[in-house]
Design an enzyme around this catalytic site. Structure first.
Site, PDB file in Angstrom:
ATOM      1  N   LYS A  87       0.845  -1.182   0.000  1.00 41.70           N
ATOM      2  CA  LYS A  87       0.000   0.000   0.000  1.00 41.70           C
ATOM      3  C   LYS A  87       0.888   1.242   0.000  1.00 41.70           C
ATOM      4  CE  LYS A  87      -4.278   1.631   2.151  1.00 41.70           C
ATOM      5  NZ  LYS A  87      -5.296   1.361   3.171  1.00 41.70           N
ATOM      6  N   GLU A 147     -19.316  -5.665  10.223  1.00 43.09           N
ATOM      7  CA  GLU A 147     -20.300  -4.932  11.014  1.00 43.09           C
ATOM      8  C   GLU A 147     -21.287  -5.860  11.724  1.00 43.09           C
ATOM      9  OE1 GLU A 147     -18.813  -2.334   7.697  1.00 43.09           O
ATOM     10  OE2 GLU A 147     -19.669  -4.346   7.798  1.00 43.09           O
ATOM     11  N   ARG A 150     -25.480  -2.346   7.396  1.00 41.00           N
ATOM     12  CA  ARG A 150     -25.040  -3.699   7.080  1.00 41.00           C
ATOM     13  C   ARG A 150     -25.288  -4.673   8.229  1.00 41.00           C
ATOM     14  NH1 ARG A 150     -20.808  -3.537   2.859  1.00 41.00           N
ATOM     15  NH2 ARG A 150     -19.566  -5.088   3.972  1.00 41.00           N
TER      16      ARG A 150
END
Length: 634
Positions: A284, A370, A398
């Site tokens: 990243k 979640e 969610r």
């Protein structure tokens, strides 16, 4: 941006992926260097998602080089790793407008480009969507290839594994690419692992593997021995046993920054049938030293100096609501050892960095999960602990089943700190917190609070911890109106609103949450009564009925969808009491509000100061005209 493209001679000639496919493979590393530098320069001007895209440059080039896009389908997940994809698919010269009012969307958006095959703002949906596309292609007899590129944490969500489990049981021609930018497995990257990837994607290995299955399946004992031997050999050098068990042919891990190796491997994979799984390891922030060193800080920076790596700080009008929550949670944890902090991969955004450092044993980041976060909190609550779930409004959606069945039905005292409630701005329609009041208000056993300012937010959070039921405190993105914090915390009277102004015009404004501040100025202009409602559930029915009895008309104001929101609760109360008087509900209209600045989004929804004033003024004028007509008719 086009005038500066002379610095990028290869990229300058790329209008569509077809142009990429015209290049000799020997030029792809140079194209990757140009694309990475272009991303750095372009994003630095306005900010945006940054580090993840730098890590997918070579992978993006290789995919568009081998696959015949847009006929072949690429599904990006999570969407913020798709900036290089946007550049190569005709949106290069508009990249500097991304996330801005009227600019490019922050995530893949089908209405923006035919190359964006699926809208991906929330994570972990790509494999399910891509499998649907692959099955549809097979049913239609189309020679279409479908690739799901999942990464940057998206594999931590259960939905991804549900899709893998289904896909592995089907003969669909699907490739799942895991973009793994977790540095803990960096030792697997290099020439040896690339060689394994090429070997395992080759036709010789595939032929032997499938042929061996056909020969050995009639002999169960021998088949099982062979299967276990293959798993053992692959497991010694490769982490792919899990995906093999799910029915995929696992290939990798390989260096996601070696574009030539990626092209070679993808060329082999494109010839294979059935579900394939390619594991690539990327870094990243690749190619930009500050982002490589701190990819979290550089996940989504604002404008920055690309030379020095200095991120320009935005002018701050005070602490954000997220920061106020984080400080409150630390204060509570210091006083009460039962307090537990939970977040689904939103530590920085939710203001939990300090809490995670001071109380690591009471801090739980459950990753992009979640549903698990909510039920985990429910389990903690059954044992007498005080779980606080810090979650964005858009992500609370969610976990709706868990809210109902695992928390509310059992009436467990879980506190939900609902951040980014209302219009969030640059992340756009996928992230606007437009619906939480509507979808939580209908659930029994719940208490819902909406603070008008910073101090009220702090006191409401404390109030939530004193209740023996699920409690929600929803607050917006950014800073409040600047009300000083009171360090001492005290519980608010349950379900009691605050009369802030008594007007004489006959108009009353019932305002919820962040829109109380602009409503105050409107109340002054109209000489209207103003009520800071504070509680969405339970409503202050006594005060509402009192206000209704002595006013000619009411206006409810909220930063939530009008349909089913707080204003609807007021309408329901009045109807139940048999009262009929003019009432205007002002809130987010029945459409998706696109990306832009928070101010721009509020204006688009008619919830900025000018929009609120115009709506109320127009409606109030109609009520006044009708009263005059009624009086004349009488």
């Amino acid at each position: 941006m086009s005038e500066g493209l002379d610095k990028y001679p290869l990229l300058q000639g790329i209008a569509t992926p077809a142009d990429v496919r015209q290049l000799p493979s020997s030029q792809l590393p140079a194209l990757a260097r140009e694309l990475r530098e272009f991303l750095i320069q372009s994003v630095s001007t306005r900010g945006g998602h940054f580090a993840a895209g730098l890590g997918t440059v070579e992978l993006t080039i290789a995919l568009h080089y081998i696959y015949d896009t847009p006929h072949d389908r690429l599904v990006w997940d999570v969407g913020h790793q798709a900036y290089p994809h946007k550049v190569l698919t005709g949106r290069r010269d508009l990249l500097h407008t991304i996330k801005q009012d009227g600019g490019l969307a922050p995530f893949p958006t089908p209405s923006e480009s035919e190359y964006d095959t699926f809208g991906v703002g929330h994570s972990s949906t790509s494999i399910s969507a891509a499998l649907g596309m692959a099955v549809a292609a097979a049913r239609a007899g189309e020679s279409r290839r479908v690739v799901a590129i999942i990464g940057d944490g998206a594999m931590t969500a259960g939905m991804a594994f549900e899709a893998l489990n289904h896909a592995g049981s089907l003969p669909a021609d699907l490739l799942v690419v895991l973009n793994d930018n977790d540095m803990s497995i960096s030792e697997n990257v290099g020439a040896l692992s690339n060689q394994f990837a090429r070997a395992l994607s080759g036709r010789v290995y595939a032929h032997l593997r499938e042929g061996g299955k056909k020969v050995l399946r009639p002999m169960p004992a021998v088949w099982e021995l062979a299967r276990r031997s293959e798993e053992h050999l692959k497991g010694m050098v490769l982490p792919g046993t899990l995906f093999e068990e799910l029915g995929f042919n696992y290939i990798g891990p390989m260096d996601g920054h070696d574009v030539k190796a990626l092209v070679s491997t993808l060329r082999n994979i494109r010839k294979l049938r059935g579900p394939q799984f390619l594991h690539v390891v990327t870094r990243k922030g690749k190619g930009y030293a500050p982002a490589e060193a701190d990819p979290i800080k550089w996940h989504g920076p604002g404008p920055f100096d690309p030379v020095s790596g200095t991120i320009f700080k935005e002018k701050s009008s005070g602490p954000t609501y997220s920061q106020i929550f984080g400080q409150w949670l630390c204060d509570m944890a210091a006083a009460d050892p039962r307090i537990i902090g939970i977040t689904p991969a939103m530590r920085e955004g939710s203001g939990l960095v300090e809490f995670s450092k001071r109380f690591p044993e009471r801090y739980f980041d459950v990753a992009i999960a979640e549903q698990h976060a909510v039920t985990f909190a429910a389990g903690l609550a059954t044992a007498g602990l005080k779980p606080v779930v810090a979650i964005y409004s858009t992500f609370l959606q969610r976990a709706y089943d868990q809210l109902i069945h695992d928390v509310a039905l059992q009436n467990l005292p879980v506190v939900f700190a609902v951040d980014r409630a209302g219009l969030v701005g640059s992340d756009g329609a996928t992230h606007q917190g437009s619906y939480d009041l509507s979808f939580v208000r209908c659930i029994p056993n719940t208490v819902i609070m909406a603070p008008a300012d910073e101090n009220e937010c702090r006191q409401m959070l404390y109030t939530a911890t004193t209740l023996d039921c699920p409690a929600f405190v929803r607050y917006p993105r950014g800073s409040g109106p600047g009300v000083p914090l009171v360090s001492e915390m005290s519980a608010l009277p349950l379900g009691k609103a605050q009369l802030r102004r008594e007007g004489k015009s006959g108009l009353a404004l019932l305002a919820f949450g962040a829109l109380v501040a602009p409503a105050a100025a409107i109340a002054e202009a109209f000489d209207a009564t103003l009520v800071n409602m504070r509680f969405v559930k339970p409503l202050d029915e006594e005060l509402i009925l009192s206000v209704a009895a002595r006013h000619r008309a009411l206006v409810t104001i909220e930063e939530n969808a009008v349909l089913g929101g707080a204003g609807s609760a007021v309408v329901e109360l009045l109807a139940a009491e048999g009262l009929s008087l003019p009432l205007l509900q002002v809130g987010i209209p029945d459409r998706f509000i696109p990306h832009g600045s928070r101010e721009g989004c509020l204006a688009a929804a008619g919830l900025d100061a000018a929009g609120l004033t115009a709506s109320i003024e127009r409606w109030w004028a109609l009520q006044s005209r009708d009263r005059i007509r009624s009086a004349g008719g009488a």
